[in-house]
Design a protein around this motif. Structure first.
Motif, PDB file in Angstrom:
ATOM      1  N   ASP A 648      55.771  72.552 -94.231  1.00 20.70           N
ATOM      2  CA  ASP A 648      55.539  71.901 -95.508  1.00 20.70           C
ATOM      3  C   ASP A 648      56.492  72.429 -96.581  1.00 20.70           C
ATOM      4  N   ARG A 649      56.886  71.513 -97.487  1.00 21.87           N
ATOM      5  CA  ARG A 649      57.848  71.848 -98.539  1.00 21.87           C
ATOM      6  C   ARG A 649      57.327  72.923 -99.486  1.00 21.87           C
ATOM      7  N   SER A 650      56.018  73.088 -99.603  1.00 21.71           N
ATOM      8  CA  SER A 650      55.486  74.097-100.515  1.00 21.71           C
ATOM      9  C   SER A 650      55.870  75.503-100.066  1.00 21.71           C
ATOM     10  N   PHE A 651      56.019  75.725 -98.737  1.00 23.01           N
ATOM     11  CA  PHE A 651      56.451  77.030 -98.235  1.00 23.01           C
ATOM     12  C   PHE A 651      57.974  77.197 -98.364  1.00 23.01           C
ATOM     13  N   VAL A 652      58.703  76.096 -98.087  1.00 23.70           N
ATOM     14  CA  VAL A 652      60.169  76.155 -98.163  1.00 23.70           C
ATOM     15  C   VAL A 652      60.615  76.427 -99.588  1.00 23.70           C
ATOM     16  N   ALA A 653      59.884  75.884-100.573  1.00 21.21           N
ATOM     17  CA  ALA A 653      60.280  76.055-101.977  1.00 21.21           C
ATOM     18  C   ALA A 653      60.237  77.515-102.406  1.00 21.21           C
ATOM     19  N   GLY A 654      59.410  78.331-101.748  1.00 24.04           N
ATOM     20  CA  GLY A 654      59.295  79.732-102.142  1.00 24.04           C
ATOM     21  C   GLY A 654      60.315  80.647-101.514  1.00 24.04           C
ATOM     22  N   ILE A 655      61.138  80.103-100.618  1.00 24.87           N
ATOM     23  CA  ILE A 655      62.161  80.942 -99.989  1.00 24.87           C
ATOM     24  C   ILE A 655      63.156  81.421-101.053  1.00 24.87           C
ATOM     25  N   GLY A 656      63.416  82.706-101.087  1.00 27.21           N
ATOM     26  CA  GLY A 656      64.339  83.266-102.059  1.00 27.21           C
ATOM     27  C   GLY A 656      63.646  83.696-103.337  1.00 27.21           C
ATOM     28  N   GLU A 657      62.385  83.244-103.546  1.00 21.40           N
ATOM     29  CA  GLU A 657      61.639  83.615-104.743  1.00 21.40           C
ATOM     30  C   GLU A 657      60.384  84.408-104.390  1.00 21.40           C
ATOM     31  N   GLU A 658      59.717  84.001-103.341  1.00 26.26           N
ATOM     32  CA  GLU A 658      58.500  84.672-102.912  1.00 26.26           C
ATOM     33  C   GLU A 658      58.728  85.290-101.537  1.00 26.26           C
ATOM     34  N   PRO A 659      58.838  86.600-101.451  1.00 24.42           N
ATOM     35  CA  PRO A 659      59.064  87.244-100.140  1.00 24.42           C
ATOM     36  C   PRO A 659      57.993  86.889 -99.124  1.00 24.42           C
ATOM     37  N   ARG A 660      56.767  86.705 -99.593  1.00 25.73           N
ATOM     38  CA  ARG A 660      55.684  86.385 -98.655  1.00 25.73           C
ATOM     39  C   ARG A 660      55.895  84.997 -98.054  1.00 25.73           C
ATOM     40  N   ASP A 661      56.391  84.040 -98.874  1.00 25.38           N
ATOM     41  CA  ASP A 661      56.656  82.703 -98.346  1.00 25.38           C
ATOM     42  C   ASP A 661      57.770  82.754 -97.306  1.00 25.38           C
ATOM     43  N   ALA A 662      58.814  83.539 -97.587  1.00 30.28           N
ATOM     44  CA  ALA A 662      59.919  83.663 -96.632  1.00 30.28           C
ATOM     45  C   ALA A 662      59.421  84.249 -95.320  1.00 30.28           C
ATOM     46  N   ALA A 663      58.574  85.261 -95.417  1.00 31.48           N
ATOM     47  CA  ALA A 663      58.035  85.883 -94.203  1.00 31.48           C
ATOM     48  C   ALA A 663      57.164  84.903 -93.440  1.00 31.48           C
ATOM     49  N   LEU A 664      56.377  84.121 -94.172  1.00 30.09           N
ATOM     50  CA  LEU A 664      55.497  83.157 -93.525  1.00 30.09           C
ATOM     51  C   LEU A 664      56.310  82.077 -92.810  1.00 30.09           C
ATOM     52  N   VAL A 665      57.362  81.569 -93.460  1.00 36.28           N
ATOM     53  CA  VAL A 665      58.197  80.543 -92.834  1.00 36.28           C
ATOM     54  C   VAL A 665      58.840  81.090 -91.567  1.00 36.28           C
ATOM     55  N   ARG A 666      59.333  82.324 -91.634  1.00 37.40           N
ATOM     56  CA  ARG A 666      59.949  82.927 -90.456  1.00 37.40           C
ATOM     57  C   ARG A 666      58.935  83.040 -89.315  1.00 37.40           C
ATOM     58  N   SER A 667      57.699  83.407 -89.657  1.00 39.07           N
ATOM     59  CA  SER A 667      56.659  83.551 -88.630  1.00 39.07           C
ATOM     60  C   SER A 667      56.320  82.202 -88.001  1.00 39.07           C
ATOM     61  N   ILE A 668      56.242  81.140 -88.841  1.00 43.26           N
ATOM     62  CA  ILE A 668      55.926  79.805 -88.312  1.00 43.26           C
ATOM     63  C   ILE A 668      57.024  79.360 -87.344  1.00 43.26           C
ATOM     64  N   ILE A 669      58.283  79.620 -87.685  1.00 46.14           N
ATOM     65  CA  ILE A 669      59.400  79.228 -86.806  1.00 46.14           C
ATOM     66  C   ILE A 669      59.309  79.964 -85.477  1.00 46.14           C
ATOM     67  N   GLN A 670      59.028  81.251 -85.542  1.00 47.81           N
ATOM     68  CA  GLN A 670      58.920  82.034 -84.305  1.00 47.81           C
ATOM     69  C   GLN A 670      57.757  81.543 -83.456  1.00 47.81           C
ATOM     70  N   LEU A 671      56.633  81.226 -84.110  1.00 47.78           N
ATOM     71  CA  LEU A 671      55.464  80.720 -83.376  1.00 47.78           C
ATOM     72  C   LEU A 671      55.801  79.404 -82.694  1.00 47.78           C
ATOM     73  N   GLY A 672      56.467  78.508 -83.412  1.00 51.37           N
ATOM     74  CA  GLY A 672      56.822  77.218 -82.821  1.00 51.37           C
ATOM     75  C   GLY A 672      57.734  77.381 -81.624  1.00 51.37           C
ATOM     76  N   HIS A 673      58.697  78.273 -81.729  1.00 50.06           N
ATOM     77  CA  HIS A 673      59.599  78.496 -80.597  1.00 50.06           C
ATOM     78  C   HIS A 673      58.843  79.052 -79.401  1.00 50.06           C
ATOM     79  N   ALA A 674      57.860  79.928 -79.683  1.00 48.13           N
ATOM     80  CA  ALA A 674      57.079  80.504 -78.586  1.00 48.13           C
ATOM     81  C   ALA A 674      56.308  79.426 -77.838  1.00 48.13           C
ATOM     82  N   LEU A 675      55.952  78.353 -78.554  1.00 49.71           N
ATOM     83  CA  LEU A 675      55.210  77.245 -77.933  1.00 49.71           C
ATOM     84  C   LEU A 675      56.138  76.140 -77.446  1.00 49.71           C
ATOM     85  N   GLY A 676      57.452  76.373 -77.554  1.00 51.26           N
ATOM     86  CA  GLY A 676      58.402  75.386 -77.060  1.00 51.26           C
ATOM     87  C   GLY A 676      58.550  74.178 -77.963  1.00 51.26           C
ATOM     88  N   LEU A 677      58.332  74.324 -79.289  1.00 51.26           N
ATOM     89  CA  LEU A 677      58.383  73.205 -80.219  1.00 51.26           C
ATOM     90  C   LEU A 677      59.666  73.237 -81.042  1.00 51.26           C
TER      91      LEU A 677
END
Length: 724
Positions: A648-677
């Protein structure tokens, strides 16, 4: 004796002759009255009046029966002709009244006839009546002389006849008394003060179990229930004032065993009748009928399933309550309750379980409301509470809290413990509002609570009505937008982050309103889903997107097109077949169509789950849209056969401004890759976000950095052929 009888017949005939003259005189007066009435009213035809016809025929018979006057038969015939001439003249003149242009003359002729005939007829009839009286007097004298000899014989016979008559009358009275006593109806005789003077004893014992002797001398209203006394006294007062029968009314009386007996009372004023001299009440037991009527009335105004008042009774009580508010006696509020996800109970456990849930909710609601309030079931899973209080706002808030508390305890259905949630809307009655207005306002507030996700309470505010009217206008406009060509599809590119090559596009619906201009999807898409219009509109979008793939292929070969699909579309029985037919008609490979669905759609394991499986069987790709804003259950990603996840764009918008959002986005990407998505980032607007996402391993992205949504460019017109 035969002589006496002959004289008697002659005396009677002479009396009849005199009566005939008197009747004829009265009927002729009636004819003249009809004539004068016709003169006053302008009646057009004497013969068309049924009254006049009857008088005409009767007068002719009576004129023929006139006795011969002293002047002989010729004089009698002259009187008859005179009467006939009068009738014929009156008929003719009254007929002329209706003829155009002769009204004034006809009125003059009729007046002359009526005035001129009166004295002449009076003199002729006086002579006839005098002669008839003289003849009757002579006949009576002869009858008297002839009867003296028979008086002695008659006296002896008279004594015998009196004895026989007394016996017959006594027998008749005994028979009548027996019939009355066997009747199921109670006869109650009251004096002028409405005290009981007589009563049918057997009927009282059978119907009420009372001792009849205890009734005599008592005021009748002492025998009734308190609620009926004033009404009965008023009915008896009207009965005393008018002779004859009065309309029936009902009273309630206690049986000797304590039960309540309903009686229908018919009153008859016989105070001036010597043999009765009282007010007579005929009482009939209508208890069984009353029970049936009460049951029918209850069924008409109560819900058959829960026993609560239904909408008809609720509306009636609300109407009465609003009248009291106009007099400043109280304040009124309506609390509307709608169970959340009730359909899921019916779909998963069956309608019997759904009915059991409604009955339990009704029981809890009825238990918490005050006796002066009304808890009702309006239909389906919608309940309402009507409140009257000095401070309706405080009372409504208190009842709403108690309703939510009552629902907080789980309900056990078929061995399962279910937690019930409800959306609650509250509306206060304001001056000038009708019952429909108050319920509508509560309904608007309730739907606002549902819009907040359910299990919430919203109090109506006036601006909500404006919003509701705007939604109604949007719905009506949207109903015709497709046929009027106001809808169009824009496309936003989805690029590969490694080289910014276009991988696909997302089809986005746009509405160009002829008056309001461009209307944002966030405003009209929810309206389309609520109204069900999204089914036909969504099918059009899928068809348009598939047909546009041909043009997209010329720009970027092999692209995929993503189309947003709602749960409403997936619940439609014909949706999957519509997609199948569109793919076949356009020749688009199923794998190049991506169905983008929000997380909440995947929470439905019923019809929606079946539709998703059918889409997957067709080969359509599935993508989880706006990931992180819905249910956020990792189990859905694990269980469902999806191809990609859009962050969702609400998480992407916080990249570079909110460290927690950046960490969350990175975690979601890793999770998706782990599931083959395949991971897709939405709302990318600057290069810094692009670099972070590429470094984090995100494969695809879309956003204004790569291109805004836009319609497809029209195909260029072919160049004109070169002229040789």
């Amino acid at each position: 004796m035969l002589t006496i009888l002959g004289l008697s017949r002659e005396a009677h005939r002479r009396v009849d002759e005199r009566s005939a003259v008197q009747r004829l005189r009265a009927d002729l007066v009636s004819v003249q009255s009809v004539g004068w009435h016709g003169l006053a009213e302008g009646a057009s035809d004497f013969t068309i009046s049924s009254e006049a016809k009857t008088l005409d025929a009767r007068i002719r018979r009576e004129a023929q029966a006139l006795p011969d006057p002293p002047g002989g038969k010729a004089e009698g015939e002259r009187t008859v002709r005179l009467i006939d001439e009068l009738l014929r003249g009156v008929r003719a003149e009254m007929a002329d009244l209706g003829k155009t242009g002769r009204t004034a003359k006809a009125r003059q002729d009729l007046t002359t006839t009526l005035l001129g005939s009166s004295d002449l007829l009076a003199a002729a009839l006086d002579t006839a009546e005098h002669h008839a009286s003289a003849q009757a007097s002579s006949a009576n004298t002869r009858l008297l002389r002839g009867s003296l000899a028979a008086i002695g014989i008659a006296a002896g016979m008279l004594g015998l006849l009196v004895i026989v008559a007394v016996r017959v009358r006594r027998r008749t009275e005994e028979r009548f008394r027996a019939l009355v006593e066997q009747s199921s109806e109670i006869l109650l005789v009251l004096d002028a003060d409405c005290r009981v003077t007589d009563v049918t004893e057997a009927a009282v014992r059978r119907t009420l179990g009372w001792d009849p002797a205890a009734l005599r001398g008592r005021a009748v209203d002492e025998l009734l229930e308190e609620d009926d006394r004033a009404r009965t006294r008023a009915a008896l007062q009207r009965l005393r004032q008018d002779a004859g029968p009065r309309p029936a009314f009902e009273i309630a009386v206690r049986h000797a065993d304590g039960g309540l007996v309903h009686l229908e009372a018919i009153g008859n004023n016989l105070l001036d009748t010597p043999t009765v001299g009282g007010l007579v009440l005929t009482l009939r037991d209508v208890t069984e009928r009353r029970v049936v009527e009460d049951e029918l009335r209850h069924q008409a105004f109560h819900d058959a399933l829960t026993g609560l008042p239904n909408r008809a009774l609720f509306d009636d009580r609300l109407t009465q309550a609003l009248r009291r508010t106009h007099r400043g006696e109280t304040q009124v509020a309506v609390v509307l309750v709608d169970l959340d996800d009730f359909k899921a109970v019916n779909d998963s456990l069956g309608h019997a379980a759904g009915d059991a849930l409604l009955v339990e909710c009704a029981r809890r609601f009825a238990a918490i409301v005050r006796g002066v309030d009304t808890a009702a079931r309006l239909g389906g899973d919608e309940f309402a509470v009507l409140l009257e209080a000095e401070d309706a706002d405080a009372a409504a808030a208190d009842v709403a809290d108690r309703l939510r508390e009552a629902l907080s305890e789980p309900v056990v259905l078929e061995g399962r413990s279910l937690h019930i949630e409800a959306s609650i809307g509250v509306a206060r009655a304001r001056p000038g509002l009708s019952p429909l207005d108050v319920v509508r306002n509560a309904d608007i507030a309730m739907y606002a609570a549902k819009g907040l996700g359910g299990d919430d309470l919203v109090v109506f505010r006036p601006e909500m009505l404006n919003a509701a009217r705007e939604r109604l206008d949007l719905r009506e406009g949207l109903r015709h937008a497709l046929e009027r060509g106001e809808l169009e599809v824009h496309y936003q590119p989805v690029v590969r982050l490694e080289d910014r090559a276009v991988f696909g596009v997302e089809a986005l619906l746009r509405w160009n309103h002829p008056i309001h201009g461009s209307i944002a999807p966030a405003r009209f898409i929810p309206v389309a889903e609520e109204s069900g219009l999204i089914v036909s509109i969504g099918a059009w979008v899928v068809d348009r997107a598939c047909r546009d793939l041909a043009a997209l292929d010329r720009i970027t070969p092999g692209v995929r097109v993503g189309v947003n699909i709602s749960a409403v579309q997936l619940r439609d029985p014909g949706f999957v077949a519509s997609v199948r037919d569109t793919l076949a008609a356009t020749g688009v490979p199923a794998g190049r169509l991506v169905a983008e669905l929000t997380e909440s759609v995947f929470a439905d394991d019923g019809e929606v789950g079946e539709a998703l499986a059918d889409l997957r069987a067709l080969g359509v790709a599935l993508s989880v849209d706006d990931f992180g804003t819905g249910y956020s259950s990792l189990d859905y990603l694990r269980r469902l056969d999806v191809d990609s996840v859009k962050i969702d764009r609400s998480f992407v918008a916080g990249i570079g401004e909110e460290p927690r959002d950046a960490a969350l986005v990175r975690s979601i990407i890793q999770l998706g890759h782990a599931l083959g998505l395949t991971m897709v980032a939405e709302g990318v607007e600057d290069v810094g976000q692009e670099h972070f996402l590429r470094d984090a391993g995100c494969e695809l992205a879309q956003g204004w950095l790569f291109g805004r949504p836009a319609p497809l460019l029209p195909e260029p017109a072919p160049e004109p052929a070169a002229v040789a």
